[in-house]
Design a protein around this motif. Structure first.
Motif, mmCIF file in Angstrom:
data_model
loop_
_atom_site.group_PDB
_atom_site.id
_atom_site.type_symbol
_atom_site.label_atom_id
_atom_site.label_comp_id
_atom_site.label_asym_id
_atom_site.label_seq_id
_atom_site.Cartn_x
_atom_site.Cartn_y
_atom_site.Cartn_z
ATOM 1 N N LEU A 25 0.670 -1.130 0.179
ATOM 2 C CA LEU A 25 -0.014 0.131 -0.097
ATOM 3 C C LEU A 25 0.753 1.296 -0.005
ATOM 4 O O LEU A 25 0.162 2.401 -0.290
ATOM 5 C CB LEU A 25 -0.921 0.181 1.132
ATOM 6 C CG LEU A 25 -1.912 -1.203 1.514
ATOM 7 C CD1 LEU A 25 -2.718 -0.996 2.528
ATOM 8 C CD2 LEU A 25 -2.740 -1.389 0.190
ATOM 9 N N ARG A 50 1.606 2.995 8.516
ATOM 10 C CA ARG A 50 1.340 3.631 7.319
ATOM 11 C C ARG A 50 0.305 2.949 6.633
ATOM 12 O O ARG A 50 -0.621 3.439 6.059
ATOM 13 C CB ARG A 50 2.524 3.908 6.492
ATOM 14 C CG ARG A 50 3.267 5.223 6.627
ATOM 15 C CD ARG A 50 2.517 6.379 6.593
ATOM 16 N NE ARG A 50 3.081 7.605 7.325
ATOM 17 C CZ ARG A 50 3.554 8.698 6.627
ATOM 18 N NH1 ARG A 50 3.287 8.808 5.287
ATOM 19 N NH2 ARG A 50 4.039 9.585 7.329
ATOM 20 N N ARG A 54 -3.325 4.146 5.858
ATOM 21 C CA ARG A 54 -3.846 4.247 4.503
ATOM 22 C C ARG A 54 -5.201 3.400 4.397
ATOM 23 O O ARG A 54 -6.046 4.154 3.739
ATOM 24 C CB ARG A 54 -2.872 3.655 3.318
ATOM 25 C CG ARG A 54 -1.741 4.639 3.301
ATOM 26 C CD ARG A 54 -0.583 4.101 2.180
ATOM 27 N NE ARG A 54 0.049 5.140 1.690
ATOM 28 C CZ ARG A 54 -0.039 5.993 0.644
ATOM 29 N NH1 ARG A 54 -1.318 5.808 0.125
ATOM 30 N NH2 ARG A 54 0.761 7.025 0.553
ATOM 31 N N ALA A 55 -5.197 2.395 4.939
ATOM 32 C CA ALA A 55 -6.395 1.676 4.908
ATOM 33 C C ALA A 55 -7.554 2.352 5.614
ATOM 34 O O ALA A 55 -8.811 2.403 5.127
ATOM 35 C CB ALA A 55 -6.310 0.524 5.796
ATOM 36 N N GLY A 58 -8.510 5.313 3.532
ATOM 37 C CA GLY A 58 -9.171 4.941 2.156
ATOM 38 C C GLY A 58 -10.634 4.374 2.526
ATOM 39 O O GLY A 58 -11.764 4.841 1.797
ATOM 40 N N SER A 59 -10.755 4.025 3.765
ATOM 41 C CA SER A 59 -12.252 3.752 3.926
ATOM 42 C C SER A 59 -13.061 4.923 4.259
ATOM 43 O O SER A 59 -14.271 5.009 3.883
ATOM 44 C CB SER A 59 -12.150 2.691 5.112
ATOM 45 O OG SER A 59 -13.450 2.655 5.856
ATOM 46 N N SER A 64 -9.128 4.060 -2.747
ATOM 47 C CA SER A 64 -8.131 2.898 -2.652
ATOM 48 C C SER A 64 -7.147 3.418 -1.729
ATOM 49 O O SER A 64 -6.701 4.389 -2.032
ATOM 50 C CB SER A 64 -7.705 2.317 -3.880
ATOM 51 O OG SER A 64 -6.500 1.554 -3.990
ATOM 52 N N PRO A 65 -6.757 2.586 -0.739
ATOM 53 C CA PRO A 65 -5.459 2.916 0.216
ATOM 54 C C PRO A 65 -4.297 3.598 -0.773
ATOM 55 O O PRO A 65 -3.588 4.343 -0.128
ATOM 56 C CB PRO A 65 -5.378 1.786 0.895
ATOM 57 C CG PRO A 65 -6.447 1.011 0.851
ATOM 58 C CD PRO A 65 -7.207 1.224 -0.573
ATOM 59 N N THR A 66 -3.833 3.009 -1.767
ATOM 60 C CA THR A 66 -2.967 3.510 -2.400
ATOM 61 C C THR A 66 -3.126 4.631 -3.248
ATOM 62 O O THR A 66 -2.264 5.470 -3.648
ATOM 63 C CB THR A 66 -2.536 2.389 -3.630
ATOM 64 O OG1 THR A 66 -3.668 2.181 -4.347
ATOM 65 C CG2 THR A 66 -2.094 1.066 -2.967
ATOM 66 N N ILE A 68 -4.217 7.620 -1.905
ATOM 67 C CA ILE A 68 -4.126 8.330 -0.649
ATOM 68 C C ILE A 68 -2.918 9.247 -0.963
ATOM 69 O O ILE A 68 -1.655 8.679 -0.981
ATOM 70 C CB ILE A 68 -3.943 7.996 0.854
ATOM 71 C CG1 ILE A 68 -5.369 6.929 1.008
ATOM 72 C CG2 ILE A 68 -4.069 9.143 1.904
ATOM 73 C CD1 ILE A 68 -6.703 7.860 1.173
#
Ligand code: COA
Ligand code: MG
Length: 231
Positions: A25, A50, A54-55, A58-59, A64-66, A68
């Protein structure tokens, strides 16, 4: 979550099996920073912290977490450039904490409670006159715990504010005599400033303590354990 701050916490030791997933991620910059840690333990904690950040973002943002993208202030505080969601992260020992709030800046600090140092000596360097006096009144067995209550509360305010160590630590006073009740008792530069803040204290696990600060009075906080509610 509009008027409620959300605070998540996790233990790195319980997240090790997810390390490869979290690593995927991370951005290029984060992977570079991870590679620069001298100790594997610190590298892994950074990747997990991290990855979870990110998860969660993202939520909250429906991304998507990537996707961000972080920007950094000149003091190194990460923020989201195109989104009003405020967040802050802290880690200590085996634990990390993640705080999110839409209504104002938010700061979080988590500390592992240690007692292998002279709490009063350190307090005399960092704390306000009233905090030092309160600490001196603590029973010996409570001293390091009371020190960390004070430390985390002060640091959560500094971290919400964002200007790091340039913020005058001895110019404001927090309570330190109770694990669960935190108050900002005085802000020396402007007497009314203290009433604009909300301050919270929380014990996520034995030997750890955390504090959360928002620059919005009457904030409420909800706490979530990452290991029991995953996004
Ligand atoms: N303001 C707010 N948050 C910041 C920040 C800043 N200026 N700079 C970085 N952060 C965030 C980052 O997300 C960082 O995590 P990352 O490195 O994984 O990206 C996270 O805060 C680190 O917080 P924490 O784990 O609590 O670290 P720390 O306690 O070692 O450092 C800072 C806190 C970053 C604000 C540090 O610059 C600082 O000023 N420390 C002051 C310590 C102190 O004297 N406290 C006195 C309390 S009485
Ligand atoms: Mg800290």
């Amino acid at each position: 979550m509009n008027d409620v701050a959300h605070v998540w916490y996790c233990a790195f030791s319980k997240s090790q099996s997810k390390l490869p997933e979290f690593e995927l991620l991370l951005s290029k910059d984060e992977k570079k920073r991870a590679a620069n840690f001298k100790f594997k333990k610190d590298r892994n904690s950074y990747i997990i912290s991290r990855g979870i950040l990110r998860a969660l973002l993202g939520s909250y943002l429906g991304l998507s977490p990537t996707e961000i993208e972080f920007e950094y202030t000149s003091y190194g505080k990460p923020y989201l450039s195109h989104n009003p969601l405020n967040f802050n992260v802290s880690h200590s020992g085996d634990m990390a904490a993640f705080a999110f709030f839409l209504e104002s800046e938010i700061g979080v600090d988590i500390e592992k409670i240690k007692d292998d140092f002279d709490a009063l000596e350190l307090a005399r360097h960092f704390f306000s006159k009233n905090e030092i006096e309160s600490l001196e009144k603590q029973p010996r067995a409570e001293l390091s715990r009371a020190f960390y209550r004070c430390w985390t509360r002060k640091e959560s305010i500094i971290k919400a504010e964002g200007s790091g160590l340039s913020f005058p630590l001895n110019k404001f006073t927090v309570s330190l005599d109770n694990d669960h009740q935190a108050t900002l008792a005085a802000t020396d530069w402007e007497a009314t400033e203290k009433s604009k803040w909300s301050l919270f204290s929380f014990v996520p696990q034995e030997h750890y303590i955390m504090a959360i600060a928002t620059r919005k009075k009457n904030t409420t906080v909800q706490y979530f354990n990452w290991h029991t509610i995953q996004v």
